[in-house]
Design a protein around this motif. Structure first.
Motif, PDB file in Angstrom:
ATOM      1  N   ALA A 181       0.843  -1.214   0.000  1.00 48.54           N
ATOM      2  CA  ALA A 181       0.000   0.000   0.000  1.00 48.54           C
ATOM      3  C   ALA A 181       0.872   1.255   0.000  1.00 48.54           C
ATOM      4  N   ASP A 182       1.955   1.260   0.815  1.00 51.48           N
ATOM      5  CA  ASP A 182       2.849   2.429   0.862  1.00 51.48           C
ATOM      6  C   ASP A 182       3.544   2.640  -0.475  1.00 51.48           C
ATOM      7  N   GLU A 183       4.004   1.529  -1.096  1.00 51.37           N
ATOM      8  CA  GLU A 183       4.721   1.652  -2.366  1.00 51.37           C
ATOM      9  C   GLU A 183       3.792   2.185  -3.461  1.00 51.37           C
ATOM     10  N   ILE A 184       2.542   1.684  -3.480  1.00 53.79           N
ATOM     11  CA  ILE A 184       1.566   2.175  -4.476  1.00 53.79           C
ATOM     12  C   ILE A 184       1.357   3.678  -4.304  1.00 53.79           C
ATOM     13  N   ARG A 185       1.196   4.118  -3.044  1.00 55.51           N
ATOM     14  CA  ARG A 185       0.953   5.543  -2.799  1.00 55.51           C
ATOM     15  C   ARG A 185       2.157   6.387  -3.226  1.00 55.51           C
ATOM     16  N   LYS A 186       3.371   5.886  -2.913  1.00 57.57           N
ATOM     17  CA  LYS A 186       4.580   6.649  -3.271  1.00 57.57           C
ATOM     18  C   LYS A 186       4.732   6.736  -4.790  1.00 57.57           C
ATOM     19  N   ARG A 187       4.557   5.603  -5.465  1.00 56.94           N
ATOM     20  CA  ARG A 187       4.772   5.580  -6.916  1.00 56.94           C
ATOM     21  C   ARG A 187       3.714   6.384  -7.665  1.00 56.94           C
ATOM     22  N   THR A 188       2.514   6.497  -7.092  1.00 58.78           N
ATOM     23  CA  THR A 188       1.427   7.206  -7.788  1.00 58.78           C
ATOM     24  C   THR A 188       1.160   8.582  -7.179  1.00 58.78           C
ATOM     25  N   SER A 189       2.064   9.040  -6.301  1.00 58.02           N
ATOM     26  CA  SER A 189       1.909  10.346  -5.621  1.00 58.02           C
ATOM     27  C   SER A 189       0.575  10.449  -4.893  1.00 58.02           C
ATOM     28  N   GLY A 190       0.148   9.333  -4.307  1.00 55.93           N
ATOM     29  CA  GLY A 190      -1.087   9.329  -3.509  1.00 55.93           C
ATOM     30  C   GLY A 190      -2.365   9.270  -4.310  1.00 55.93           C
ATOM     31  N   LEU A 191      -2.270   9.068  -5.650  1.00 51.54           N
ATOM     32  CA  LEU A 191      -3.486   9.049  -6.480  1.00 51.54           C
ATOM     33  C   LEU A 191      -4.165   7.684  -6.515  1.00 51.54           C
ATOM     34  N   ALA A 192      -3.510   6.651  -5.989  1.00 57.88           N
ATOM     35  CA  ALA A 192      -4.128   5.315  -5.955  1.00 57.88           C
ATOM     36  C   ALA A 192      -3.956   4.732  -4.563  1.00 57.88           C
ATOM     37  N   SER A 193      -5.001   4.111  -4.082  1.00 56.26           N
ATOM     38  CA  SER A 193      -4.949   3.514  -2.743  1.00 56.26           C
ATOM     39  C   SER A 193      -5.628   2.148  -2.781  1.00 56.26           C
ATOM     40  N   PRO A 194      -4.908   1.066  -2.427  1.00 58.00           N
ATOM     41  CA  PRO A 194      -5.495  -0.282  -2.549  1.00 58.00           C
ATOM     42  C   PRO A 194      -6.249  -0.709  -1.293  1.00 58.00           C
ATOM     43  N   GLN A 195      -7.225  -1.601  -1.488  1.00 56.05           N
ATOM     44  CA  GLN A 195      -7.929  -2.269  -0.389  1.00 56.05           C
ATOM     45  C   GLN A 195      -7.640  -3.760  -0.525  1.00 56.05           C
ATOM     46  N   LEU A 196      -6.991  -4.351   0.478  1.00 58.89           N
ATOM     47  CA  LEU A 196      -6.612  -5.763   0.410  1.00 58.89           C
ATOM     48  C   LEU A 196      -7.536  -6.584   1.294  1.00 58.89           C
ATOM     49  N   VAL A 197      -8.158  -7.613   0.719  1.00 64.42           N
ATOM     50  CA  VAL A 197      -9.065  -8.503   1.462  1.00 64.42           C
ATOM     51  C   VAL A 197      -8.636  -9.931   1.189  1.00 64.42           C
ATOM     52  N   PHE A 198      -8.503 -10.745   2.251  1.00 64.66           N
ATOM     53  CA  PHE A 198      -8.111 -12.154   2.039  1.00 64.66           C
ATOM     54  C   PHE A 198      -9.164 -12.842   1.187  1.00 64.66           C
ATOM     55  N   SER A 199      -8.696 -13.557   0.155  1.00 62.75           N
ATOM     56  CA  SER A 199      -9.625 -14.142  -0.810  1.00 62.75           C
ATOM     57  C   SER A 199      -9.603 -15.667  -0.799  1.00 62.75           C
ATOM     58  N   HIS A 200      -8.451 -16.275  -1.101  1.00 62.56           N
ATOM     59  CA  HIS A 200      -8.427 -17.726  -1.273  1.00 62.56           C
ATOM     60  C   HIS A 200      -6.982 -18.227  -1.185  1.00 62.56           C
ATOM     61  N   TRP A 201      -6.837 -19.552  -1.298  1.00 60.44           N
ATOM     62  CA  TRP A 201      -5.518 -20.182  -1.370  1.00 60.44           C
ATOM     63  C   TRP A 201      -5.283 -20.617  -2.812  1.00 60.44           C
ATOM     64  N   GLU A 202      -4.054 -20.426  -3.283  1.00 62.08           N
ATOM     65  CA  GLU A 202      -3.743 -20.740  -4.680  1.00 62.08           C
ATOM     66  C   GLU A 202      -2.468 -21.582  -4.758  1.00 62.08           C
ATOM     67  N   VAL A 203      -2.497 -22.619  -5.607  1.00 62.59           N
ATOM     68  CA  VAL A 203      -1.327 -23.490  -5.762  1.00 62.59           C
ATOM     69  C   VAL A 203      -0.235 -22.744  -6.525  1.00 62.59           C
ATOM     70  N   ILE A 204       0.988 -22.757  -5.979  1.00 66.86           N
ATOM     71  CA  ILE A 204       2.140 -22.189  -6.705  1.00 66.86           C
ATOM     72  C   ILE A 204       2.578 -23.245  -7.708  1.00 66.86           C
ATOM     73  N   SER A 205       2.564 -22.878  -8.978  1.00 68.28           N
ATOM     74  CA  SER A 205       2.723 -23.881 -10.037  1.00 68.28           C
ATOM     75  C   SER A 205       4.094 -24.552 -10.029  1.00 68.28           C
ATOM     76  N   SER A 206       5.150 -23.842  -9.604  1.00 67.89           N
ATOM     77  CA  SER A 206       6.494 -24.427  -9.673  1.00 67.89           C
ATOM     78  C   SER A 206       6.711 -25.456  -8.567  1.00 67.89           C
ATOM     79  N   ASP A 207       7.451 -26.530  -8.922  1.00 68.73           N
ATOM     80  CA  ASP A 207       7.764 -27.610  -7.982  1.00 68.73           C
ATOM     81  C   ASP A 207       8.990 -27.205  -7.169  1.00 68.73           C
ATOM     82  N   PRO A 208       8.892 -27.163  -5.832  1.00 64.22           N
ATOM     83  CA  PRO A 208      10.064 -26.737  -5.044  1.00 64.22           C
ATOM     84  C   PRO A 208      11.238 -27.712  -5.130  1.00 64.22           C
ATOM     85  N   TYR A 209      10.979 -28.981  -5.509  1.00 68.19           N
ATOM     86  CA  TYR A 209      12.055 -29.987  -5.586  1.00 68.19           C
ATOM     87  C   TYR A 209      12.526 -30.219  -7.023  1.00 68.19           C
ATOM     88  N   TRP A 210      12.126 -29.347  -7.945  1.00 73.73           N
ATOM     89  CA  TRP A 210      12.407 -29.594  -9.349  1.00 73.73           C
ATOM     90  C   TRP A 210      13.892 -29.488  -9.670  1.00 73.73           C
TER      91      TRP A 210
END
Length: 1039
Positions: A956-985
């Motif tokens: 949120a801070d980085e978005i505000r800094k990069r956009t000079s305060g013109l954009a502000s995000p709202q973060l809400v927990f949504s779901h769990w997602e599988v990371i496609s890459s295999d950690p043992y690959w």
């Protein structure tokens, strides 16, 4: 209106018909606190010039710095509108991290003022607060705020503004309509089920009509429309507002048109025909200005600099008094919903409990009426505020005393102060020599509560009903006519306390009261030892505990906390206990490692909790770890393409099988066997039991269903436990319906040969018996009772005998395996463990046969010497638990393993100028844009994206800094997602070697996350610290 005296408010509290308990709900920065300031200024508490700048109800320092509300604050206001009204106003936060505070406010109210920004319209949190109001059965009214922005910022014409406002109303009504439709369809489904149970079977030719039932129900009162008087158009910062009613009154006098006609036609597709001097329909079709534009908006647009309209306060409060219900108008449905906890039906509650419904509905303040109070949260207050309120009450009493008496009291007080001062001087030298004592707490807790029935008096004793208290058990154990003064220590989840102090909540101040009648919101002191976060208080033991609050935010951000100086650990423990009590959403845990962990809803919430811990509760220097990111472990189906998207040929598949065989040979021992199909067979150390387990990935839809149905599965487990213990449990029709729906959905999703009859064979859910993993019974010849037995209600006696010995050990082993997986000890998700073999030897090993005792699983009757020799590895049940856990872990490792990351839904409003920068920040943090759309009538874009929780810190801070305060995000927990890459690959094909190199040392996101978690938990991390270490040579010197 001038400042209202305390006596006036106390007298107004005795008339519940003229009391309005309301909260202000909105998305963040839509103008709730500014509107509240205008209403507070109407009572002379603050200057009307400071309204909107002071933010009176934001009493915390960090609230003033950040410019957002972080906690619910209440204030009582007096308003005259024909009659005199008492308004108990609660201002609630709009930020998603503090939506738990909204839940605590909504429970205590009968109505809500929903504020919507005229430019931004319906935002995510607007939908959330409308749903919270709907779930609590409270009536909302609408304030469309910041109308001035349409004139000043967007430069819309009055006609464009009218179209824009119409769209906002349609959006709000669409949300309400969705909620209403789902409710009607649920009720209709219940009626259909009841008909089927009664034997009324529908005819075979009947076609299912999903819309049936919607036409018959009257929903006109639900929607917001200016002609119904439940919408106000306002500019809170400029202090003006209007409703259709005001303009109808003005123009009915000027134009000679009836007020009722204008009320119906000022909003809608009507226009004024000046020639015929009539109001006619079809403004849009004929290209005419609608009446609302012609008579209302044109005037505001042309005279905005010197606009003369009725004050915002009178318009808003008039709407509140007319449209929101009083405590006497509480719906019977809401009362039944509050009193029916969990699976219990209202009509299954004891008769005395059901009689309390009339006390709720009457909101009686008579002497005989039972006292019923609900505490929605505990909030911390400086001790000096409470002391000041007490002193204020004493000073007020002095003013009303005769002069001579007041002089005597003052002399006595002065004498007492001198005595105490001299005593302090004498003890001054002694105090320095004494060891340092524990500081007296400077914070005290006040309960944020509402009286639903009876009169609450200072010092009164009441029962504190825990969430698991059963009124039937209480009534059967307690003697008739028992009061809160008697001993009730024998009854579980029931205790007694006295309400030491009662307070009138006045924003930043508290006013002490002696008694509070029914229908009012109040603060109660002296409950911190008895109430943790919320509770039900009553003088009647027949009263059930209220249903728990609906929290929209999920606590997901964890940090480990420790004091800078280890000697201050007791202060930290005490401080965390106080923080846990003061914050309705924060959770405090002590992990197995001994770490003190704080769980919060988001980054802003976490910062507020840490500040509170440092400055208010622990008052010590603390160090917080990096946020502990939650992950889940899962298995997936074998991939069909490699890492460079080449189809895996036969040669590659053979290589994979060889790798598995090599791995299995490495893991095999005399007790463990892993075959090529993925079946793991494990024998207990004493060779008495063997289990064979296979891990199968669950379809994504099933995983999502199990995760969303955790409450239903928990209820199912409680019901099954009661049935196993032989207890009778009266389950509500709605609960049975939810369980049967879950079963039907699982059957429809688990299709195919390998899932044949799988739903009936479910052994358990896990972890913690209600998680998104399944244990499946595939043992030949073992027919155990179904987990769905509450739906069939068969012969309980036969079901009880069908369980094999140590059935529970298998379940316990599965629960342990599901709680911490082999990758990084994180819980599993979306995995099905199928038990295909379970052999138990019924005889002892040959060397112990001379003892004449069987060393079978049921070893309670063996001789001590035999038990000692055959059980050198411990009890059979314990060995079986360990064996099942290990078998599950090995079966998991035999399948392709993946990590699952927690994902936030991120909604960002930004202008076209900064769109590229927003995309840049999202891309850098592994975010994924789902869609973007332009908001009609504005130059704003709405970007909807998903972002891993692991990458969200500082986002949120980085978005505000990069956009000079013109954009502000709202973060809400949504779901769990599988990371496609295999950690043992590791690279195996020629294409992969060419693409990634022999070492394949490019960034593997899953491996990075997995190693970070393992490192934090102190587990072994396989990594090369130094590679090709040799002294650097300068070629120039060797020439």
């Amino acid at each position: 209106m001038g400042h209202t005296s305390l006596e006036k408010i106390i007298s107004l509290q005795r008339n519940p018909a003229n009391i309005r308990n309301l909260c202000i709900l909105a998305h963040v920065d839509h103008g709730k606190t500014t509107l509240a300031d205008c209403l507070v200024a109407s009572n002379g508490i603050i200057s009307s010039r400071l309204a909107g700048k002071l933010r009176y109800l934001d009493s915390r320092e960090d609230e003033q710095i950040r410019g957002i509300t972080m906690k619910s604050s209440a204030i009582s206001l007096h308003y005259s509108h024909g009659n005199e009204y008492l308004l108990n106003l609660i201002d609630s936060p709009g930020h998603v991290d503090f939506s738990s505070e909204v839940s605590t406010a909504v429970r205590l109210c009968d109505g809500a003022v929903v504020v919507v920004d005229a430019v931004e319209g319906v935002c995510p949190q607007t939908q959330v607060v409308l749903r919270q109001a709907w779930l609590e059965n409270i009536r909302p009214v609408l304030v469309i705020n910041k109308i001035d922005r349409l004139v000043v910022e967007l430069k819309l014409t009055s006609q464009e503004a009218y179209t824009h406002l119409k769209k906002i109303l349609e959006q709000v009504n669409a949300v309400t309509g969705t909620l209403f439709t789902s409710k009607v369809l649920e009720e209709r489904a219940e009626k259909e089920e009841e008909k089927e149970k009664e034997g009324e079977k529908p005819s075979g030719d009947q076609v299912y009509d999903w819309s049936a039932g919607l036409e018959e129900v009257d929903d006109s009162h639900l929607y917001f429309s200016p002609d119904q008087g439940n919408v106000v158009f306002a500019s809170a910062i400029d202090g003006w507002g209007f409703s259709i009613r005001q303009f109808a009154h003005i123009y009915s006098e000027r134009m000679g048109i009836k007020k009722e006609v204008l009320l119906k036609t000022l909003w809608g597709d009507f226009y004024l025909n000046m020639k015929a001097k009539r109001i006619m329909k079809g403004a849009q079709a004929k290209g005419k200005k609608p009446l609302f534009v012609q008579l209302v908006l044109d005037n505001i647009w042309s005279l905005y600099d010197a606009v003369v309209i009725r004050r915002l306060v009178s318009v808003s409060l008039a709407m509140v008094c007319e449209k929101l219900p009083s405590p006497l108008e509480m719906a019977a449905e809401r009362v039944e919903k509050l009193m029916s906890v969990g699976a219990r039906r209202f009509d299954s509650l004891p008769e005395q409990t059901q009689h309390l419904k009339t006390a709720f509905l009457q909101c009686s303040s008579e002497e005989k009426a039972p006292v019923i109070v609900f505490v929605s949260k505990m909030f911390a207050v400086d001790l000096c505020v409470c002391v000041c309120s007490c002193r204020g009450a004493q000073t007020h009493k002095l003013k009303t005393c005769p002069p001579t008496l007041s002089r005597l009291i003052n002399m006595q007080r002065t004498r007492t102060d001198l005595v105490s001062l001299s005593a302090n001087m004498e003890n001054l030298t002694l105090k320095d020599s004494k060891p340092e004592e524990e500081e007296e707490p400077k914070e005290t807790f006040v309960a944020f509560a509402r009286v639903y029935s009876g009169v609450v008096r200072r010092g009164q004793r009441v029962f504190v009903l825990g969430p698991k208290y059963d009124p039937a058990q209480g009534l059967s154990t307690l003697p008739e006519g028992c009061s809160a003064s008697d001993d009730v220590s024998e009854i579980p989840h029931l205790s007694c306390c006295s309400m030491e102090n009662l307070y009138l909540l006045m924003g930043r101040e508290l006013e002490e009261l002696q008694e509070v009648p029914a229908g009012n919101v109040l603060g109660i002191g002296g409950l911190e030892e008895y109430v943790l976060k919320s509770a039900t208080l009553s003088t009647a033991p027949a009263c059930p505990p209220f249903t728990p609050l609906n929290f929209e935010a999920t606590p997901i951000v964890r940090v480990a906390i420790e004091p800078k100086h280890p000697s201050e650990m007791p202060k930290l423990v005490r401080g965390m206990r106080l923080l846990n009590q003061a914050d309705p959403c924060a959770e405090v845990l002590i992990q197995e490692t001994g770490e003190h962990v704080l769980v919060t809803a988001g980054e802003v919430h976490l910062q507020r909790c840490l500040d509170d811990l440092r400055d208010r509760f622990a008052k010590i220097e603390i160090s917080a770890s990096e946020p502990i990111i939650p992950f889940r472990e899962t298995v997936v189906r074998p991939p069909k393409v490699d890492m460079v998207n080449e189809e895996l040929g036969k040669q590659q598949k053979v290589a994979i099988i060889h790798q598995v065989k090599e791995a299995s040979q490495g893991r095999s021992s005399d007790t463990l066997h892993l075959d090529s199909s993925g079946l793991v067979t494990l024998t207990t150390p004493n060779r008495l039991a063997t289990v064979g387990i296979r891990a199968i990935p669950l379809p994504q839809e099933v995983t999502r269903l199990l995760e969303s149905s955790s409450e239903v599965i928990r209820t199912l487990e409680q019901v099954n436990m009661s049935l196993r213990e032989g207890k009778s449990l009266d389950i509500s029709v709605r609960t049975l319906e939810a369980i049967s729906d879950l079963k039907a959905q699982l059957e429809s999703l688990l299709q195919g040969r390998k899932w044949r009859n799988a739903v009936e064979r479910i052994w358990a859910f896990g972890p913690r018996r209600y998680g998104p993993n399944i244990l499946l019974n595939s043992v030949e010849g073992y027919q155990r009772p179904s987990v769905w037995q509450c739906l069939s209600r068969g012969d309980k006696a036969s079901e009880a005998t069908a369980l094999r010995d140590f059935d529970n050990s298998i379940i316990s082993g599965f629960q342990l395996a599901a709680l911490s997986g082999p990758m990084c000890e994180e819980p599993l998700m979306g995995v099905c463990f199928s038990v295909e073999r379970w052999d138990v030897q019924s005889t002892a090993p040959p060397q112990h046969q001379d003892s004449g005792t069987a060393a079978g699983p049921s070893h309670a009757g063996r001789r001590p010497e035999v038990a000692a020799s055959s059980d050198c590895y411990g009890p059979v049940s314990g060995q079986l638990i360990a064996a099942v856990k290990e078998a599950c872990r090995h079966a998991f490792q035999a399948q392709p393993q993946r990590l699952m990351a927690a994902m936030y839904t991120c909604e960002i409003m930004a202008t076209a100028d900064v769109l590229g920068r927003v995309y840049g920040v999202l891309g850098k943090r592994e975010g994924r844009v789902l869609h973007e759309e332009m908001k009609e009538g504005t130059d704003m874009f709405i970007i909807k994206a998903v972002l891993p929780v692991a990458e969200s810190f500082g986002f949120a801070d980085e978005i505000r800094k990069r956009t000079s305060g013109l954009a502000s995000p709202q973060l809400v927990f949504s779901h769990w997602e599988v990371i496609s890459s295999d950690p043992y690959w590791v690279p195996t094909t020629e294409e992969e070697y060419l693409h990634f190199g022999e070492k394949a040392d490019s960034e593997n996101q899953a491996l990075k996350y997995m190693n970070a978690v393992r490192r934090r938990k102190g587990l072994y991390v396989e990594e090369k610290i130094v590679e090709h270490a040799e002294k650097q040579r300068t070629l120039g010197k060797n020439k």
